[in-house]
Write an enzyme that holds these catalytic residues in place. Sequence first.
Site, PDB file in Angstrom:
ATOM      1  N   LYS A  78       0.739   9.702  15.681  1.00  0.00           N
ATOM      2  CA  LYS A  78      -0.090   8.737  14.951  1.00  0.00           C
ATOM      3  C   LYS A  78      -0.730   7.781  15.953  1.00  0.00           C
ATOM      4  O   LYS A  78      -0.077   7.355  16.920  1.00  0.00           O
ATOM      5  CB  LYS A  78       0.802   7.984  13.963  1.00  0.00           C
ATOM      6  CG  LYS A  78       0.084   7.028  13.024  1.00  0.00           C
ATOM      7  CD  LYS A  78       1.070   6.436  12.012  1.00  0.00           C
ATOM      8  CE  LYS A  78       0.428   5.499  11.015  1.00  0.00           C
ATOM      9  NZ  LYS A  78       1.386   5.005   9.991  1.00  0.00           N
ATOM     10  N   SER A 153       0.151   5.586   5.285  1.00  0.00           N
ATOM     11  CA  SER A 153      -0.929   5.532   6.255  1.00  0.00           C
ATOM     12  C   SER A 153      -0.868   6.627   7.315  1.00  0.00           C
ATOM     13  O   SER A 153      -1.838   6.811   8.043  1.00  0.00           O
ATOM     14  CB  SER A 153      -0.921   4.175   6.962  1.00  0.00           C
ATOM     15  OG  SER A 153       0.300   3.982   7.662  1.00  0.00           O
ATOM     16  N   SER A 177       4.842   4.796   4.590  1.00  0.00           N
ATOM     17  CA  SER A 177       3.737   5.513   5.230  1.00  0.00           C
ATOM     18  C   SER A 177       4.060   6.870   5.827  1.00  0.00           C
ATOM     19  O   SER A 177       3.147   7.582   6.220  1.00  0.00           O
ATOM     20  CB  SER A 177       3.116   4.643   6.314  1.00  0.00           C
ATOM     21  OG  SER A 177       2.185   3.784   5.723  1.00  0.00           O
TER      22      SER A 177
HETATM   23  N1  GLN Z   1       1.077   1.396   1.839  1.00  0.00           N
HETATM   24  C1  GLN Z   1       1.849   0.299   2.365  1.00  0.00           C
HETATM   25  C2  GLN Z   1       0.899  -0.749   2.900  1.00  0.00           C
HETATM   26  O1  GLN Z   1      -0.243  -0.610   2.727  1.00  0.00           O
HETATM   27  C3  GLN Z   1       2.791   0.774   3.425  1.00  0.00           C
HETATM   28  C4  GLN Z   1       2.114   1.096   4.705  1.00  0.00           C
HETATM   29  C5  GLN Z   1       3.055   1.540   5.760  1.00  0.00           C
HETATM   30  O2  GLN Z   1       4.186   1.962   5.482  1.00  0.00           O
HETATM   31  N2  GLN Z   1       2.635   1.393   6.988  1.00  0.00           N
HETATM   32  O3  GLN Z   1       1.293  -1.705   3.480  1.00  0.00           O
END
Ligand code: GLN
Length: 491
Positions: A78, A153, A177
Amino acid sequence: MMDPFLDTGALARLLAAGEATSRDLTRAALHRAEALSHLAAFLHLDPEGAMDSAAESDRRRSRGEARGPLDGVPVALKDNLVTRGLPTTCASRILAGWIPPYDGTAVSRLKAAGAVVLGKTNLDEFAMGSSTENSAFGPTRNPWDTGRVPGGSSGGSVAAVAAGIVPLALGSETGGSVRQPAALCGVLGLKPTYGRISRSGLVAFASSLDQIGPISRDVEGMAWVLGAIAGPDPLDSTSAPAAVPDYAAGLDAGVAGLRVGLPREYFAEGLDPATRARVETVAEALRDAGATLVDVSLPSSPLGIAAYYVIAPAEASSNLARFDGVRYGPRARDPVDLEDLYVRTRSEGFGDEVKRRIVLGTFVLSAGYQEAYYLKAMAVRRAISADFEAAFSRVDVLLTPTTPGPAFPIGERAGDPLAMYLSDVYTVSVNLAGLPGISVPAGLVDGLPVGAQLIGRAFEEATLLRVAAALERAMPWRDLRPDVAGGGGAA
Ligand code: GLN
């Protein structure tokens, strides 16, 4: 032509038997990444670096010095994991052109195990999102249906694994994410216990929640990668001193006698009935394998999203202050003074969701509001932890859906932050409590994958992997292959 969906275990055995070289695997992965470029899983491929590492791996192996099962296996990272000599953008314009001078700890450990880094994958900007649509470089597409999101994400890493480009990848978690996109793309995604893996070299979003997580098509590969990157690190004071077990050792032990809790709040209103039915088949598979199902309650979990969206933005507003146009990335031109430099660099460099989080976080920490919002959210966080503790006095693991339903169409929730935030309703509490959670494939709903989540006691990743391995034997995961057009992947 080699089957692009061979998993890490199968590739490791081919390499060990001398039936394939790392150069073969790496070349095939690079071809497939190019052939599937319409998925936009990668922000940056490193063909030369990857082929060089593959050749080095092959030389080690021919000298009888292979470093273990991951030596020579292609992986994706990532793009919020800091990599020496490779761009690290966090999918943000504010980091355009930044080439880090060092590798993060997990990255250097994975390289030390011999893994070949193919490139950097797409994400929601600074990991803020649940769909990978918040990337400044355009959305990643779900390999099962390119009109849908892969989740986020870590959408790029997950799509790369699900589409058979690489067998393994690293993502990151703050609120779901890794698990959420893994569920929506039909692969395995693990969020380890907070502190299990060093955060050094993971660009910070919310430091009390962030954790690197592996993504894989097989449990064995996941056990190997976790074993390779976990463990204490002097560069991260929150990395735990706990010894790293041999995660691959107990995978065949089965689940006889294991107590599996089904928290009723996770099977309530808002859960798509077809997704619920798939998760129930996972519960039945565990029962058939000798586990006992137990009804439990986690009464504070429904408050998880509200608490998370105070705590995570609060920490983000502080962490993102470092992107000021002075130290990294592009800088606004011809500023009249320092404030103008900051304001214009940040206004131009950050996308809408990141700005929303910074504004939210600054607000909940400001004088007069801190008590009303931040401190209250912290109290909810403690209540959520206490619920899990009580449940784990009665059961060994918890089983829930990973998401309320399958992948949604690109664009559907982009204009509705609240609907987007609710994609993480079953995952955020695990982050708030710092516990390990894994999403395993639960089958298809209308041709789209959904996942089941297993949650464990702190530092009991080995138990989660053992349960996942039992499910891998009991359920037809190997048939879960998207029909990706154009993905020849000739070896
Ligand atoms: N979807 C969650 C957010 O927008 C979690 C994102 C993540 O785990 N990095 O913060």
